[in-house]
Enzyme design. Structure first.
Site, PDB file in Angstrom:
ATOM      1  N   TYR A 142      13.096  10.240  15.955  1.00 58.73           N
ATOM      2  CA  TYR A 142      13.923   9.275  16.793  1.00 58.73           C
ATOM      3  C   TYR A 142      15.142  10.251  17.449  1.00 58.73           C
ATOM      4  O   TYR A 142      15.497  11.157  17.137  1.00 58.73           O
ATOM      5  CB  TYR A 142      14.798   8.405  15.837  1.00 58.73           C
ATOM      6  CG  TYR A 142      15.853   7.517  16.348  1.00 58.73           C
ATOM      7  CD1 TYR A 142      15.576   6.480  17.341  1.00 58.73           C
ATOM      8  CD2 TYR A 142      17.328   7.864  16.003  1.00 58.73           C
ATOM      9  CE1 TYR A 142      16.647   5.723  18.015  1.00 58.73           C
ATOM     10  CE2 TYR A 142      18.300   7.059  16.654  1.00 58.73           C
ATOM     11  CZ  TYR A 142      17.904   6.333  17.565  1.00 58.73           C
ATOM     12  OH  TYR A 142      19.083   5.252  18.113  1.00 58.73           O
ATOM     13  N   ASP A 237      16.250  18.552  18.620  1.00 60.04           N
ATOM     14  CA  ASP A 237      17.090  17.696  18.292  1.00 60.04           C
ATOM     15  C   ASP A 237      17.847  17.779  16.932  1.00 60.04           C
ATOM     16  O   ASP A 237      17.077  17.314  16.000  1.00 60.04           O
ATOM     17  CB  ASP A 237      16.692  16.332  18.309  1.00 60.04           C
ATOM     18  CG  ASP A 237      17.624  15.084  18.379  1.00 60.04           C
ATOM     19  OD1 ASP A 237      18.973  15.465  17.976  1.00 60.04           O
ATOM     20  OD2 ASP A 237      17.315  13.789  18.539  1.00 60.04           O
ATOM     21  N   LYS A 265      26.708  13.579  14.620  1.00 64.04           N
ATOM     22  CA  LYS A 265      26.804  13.693  13.206  1.00 64.04           C
ATOM     23  C   LYS A 265      27.812  14.612  12.544  1.00 64.04           C
ATOM     24  O   LYS A 265      29.002  14.398  12.760  1.00 64.04           O
ATOM     25  CB  LYS A 265      25.464  13.406  12.527  1.00 64.04           C
ATOM     26  CG  LYS A 265      24.663  12.397  13.069  1.00 64.04           C
ATOM     27  CD  LYS A 265      23.400  11.838  12.203  1.00 64.04           C
ATOM     28  CE  LYS A 265      22.920  10.353  12.582  1.00 64.04           C
ATOM     29  NZ  LYS A 265      21.582  10.473  13.430  1.00 64.04           N
TER      30      LYS A 265
END
Ligand SMILES: *Cc1c(COP(=O)(O)O)cnc(C)c1O
Length: 427
Positions: A142, A237, A265
């Site tokens: 994702y 990523d 994050k």
């Protein structure tokens, strides 16, 4: 759960499904999500006053635990100086310098307000830099909710990707090739066939959005070699893995350096921050220096940057990631032992401070293997653990997270609860 139930009913009237991000709705496990009121260290408390040991950590950012006093103080002090300027500030430079020093691939970096913006911008940059359109991604990874990345595999190994969400134009999805994670031969074939059209390959160097799937030895190395040979931009990523699996992210852990890296994050310490960066020659293509447009009203927001800097100061303490990894390992080993004692088919795996639990005898290596896990068993386990005060991710397809605030007491409490729950699952 009385107050959470009332709040959930109220929320559903004015917010679709009552939540601002889908997995929070408990759709996969059923039931009412506890509405959380406060957190401290490894614990959260819900609206009914119930305490839980938290293994979600806001889905990764809270690597030093909830409401760490130093992070909160830094954010408060920044807020008092002004909430936003939309002009350059010194702490942004400090954060960029720190990221470039700690993450091997970063020569230059630009801040965004979310991981989605970071990956979306990195893809546009790779396309602008190469003048090519095609993107390679991997099934089960994702990368946020930008159109080009909400794509799943079509039928047949090398057919064009198909939208994984309504509203994504098929033409957009058609430029994304979706391959199996950890499958080196599929990768070789894809590059052999269309290498000259591939702008970028984007990968979660440790997949954490299909539960946890670690890269097989050689997978990331092959990806690096093929991107270099065919002139494609390799994007790691690391929105989840950055400052989560090691100080320099997965690229430091595995010794493979991408051309571009996306972060998010942890680097915001619980406030909205993302970043993308990498090779200077590529980054120079971004506006206003170059032709690739990218912008953000709140990018580099001073309060968010202060929380990020305070968090990144804490994670640089000697031995921080060794301790974090040891905590996750102890949790996984304890859970696996408890399951074995009760005769429940189960496995667990961790990389640094992230972990996966699987109702399957061995950890999966691909999305197809993740789907082989016993979802029914997970859902029963999840609800029983929640009832025992252990807050796990509400889906069999999400990774879990520990923080530096998780100590032996929390791990022991969790394993003891799991032993009872596993015994109940068998009957
Ligand atoms: C969370 C995540 C994103 C998206 O970040 P948001 O801040 O939710 O937009 C992108 N990539 C990976 C690997 C992630 O885990």
């Amino acid at each position: 759960m009385k107050r959470s139930q009332t709040l959930f009913r109220r929320a559903q009237l004015v917010i679709p499904a009552g939540v601002n991000s889908p997995v929070r709705a408990f759709g996969s496990v059923g039931g009412t999500p506890p509405f959380l009121q406060r957190g401290r260290g490894a614990q959260v408390w819900d609206a009914d006053g119930r305490a839980y040991v938290d293994y979600v950590g806001s889905w990764g950012p809270l690597v030093v635990g909830h409401a760490h006093p130093e992070v909160v103080a830094a954010a408060q002090q920044a807020a008092e100086r002004g909430l936003s300027f939309g002009a350059p500030t010194e702490p942004e430079v400090e954060l960029a310098e720190l990221l470039c020093r700690l993450v091997p691939s970063l020569e230059q970096v630009r801040l965004t307000s979310s991981g989605t913006e970071a990956t979306m911008s990195a893809i546009r940059l790779a396309r602008g830099h190469t003048g090519r359109h095609r993107i390679v991604k991997f099934e089960g990874c994702y990368h946020g909710h930008a159109d080009a990345l909400l794509v799943k595999a079509g039928s047949g190994a090398l057919t064009f990707g198909q939208p994984s969400s309504a509203g994504v134009p098929p033409a957009t999805a058609a430029d994304t090739v979706v391959l199996e994670y950890n499958n080196e031969s599929a990768l070789e074939q894809a590059f052999e066939r269309e290498g000259a059209a591939i702008a970028a390959a984007i990968v979660e160097p440790v997949a954490g959005n299909m539960n946890l799937v670690a890269p097989r030895p050689g997978f990331l190395e092959s990806l690096r070699r093929l991107c270099t040979r065919h002139g494609a931009v390799l994007i790691f990523d690391e929105v989840m893995t950055g400052f989560r699996v090691a100080l320099g992210g997965a690229q430091a852990l595995y010794g493979v350096t991408p051309d571009l890296t996306t972060l998010g994050k942890v680097i915001g310490g619980g406030l909205p921050v993302g970043a993308f960066g990498g090779r200077r020659d590529i980054m120079q293509a971004i506006a206003p220096l170059g032709p690739v447009y990218q912008a953000g009203t709140l990018s580099g927001n001073p309060v968010a940057v202060a929380a990020g800097l305070a968090t990144l100061k804490l994670v640089q303490a000697a031995g921080f990631y060794d301790r974090l990894a040891a905590t996750a390992r102890a949790l996984c080993e304890g859970l696996a032992r408890a399951a074995r004692e009760q005769g429940v088919p189960f496995s667990a795996a961790s990389v640094g401070g992230m972990f996966g639990i699987f109702f399957r005898s061995t950890p999966p290596a691909s999305f197809a293997e993740v789907l082989q896990c016993d979802r029914e068993a997970f859902n029963r386990f999840f609800h029983a653990m929640l009832g025992a005060g252990i807050y796990l991710a509400p889906s069999a397809y999400e990774a879990g997270f520990v923080s530096s605030a998780h100590g032996e007491a929390e791990i022991a409490r969790t394993i003891s609860a799991a032993r009872t729950v596993f015994a109940g699952l068998r009957s």
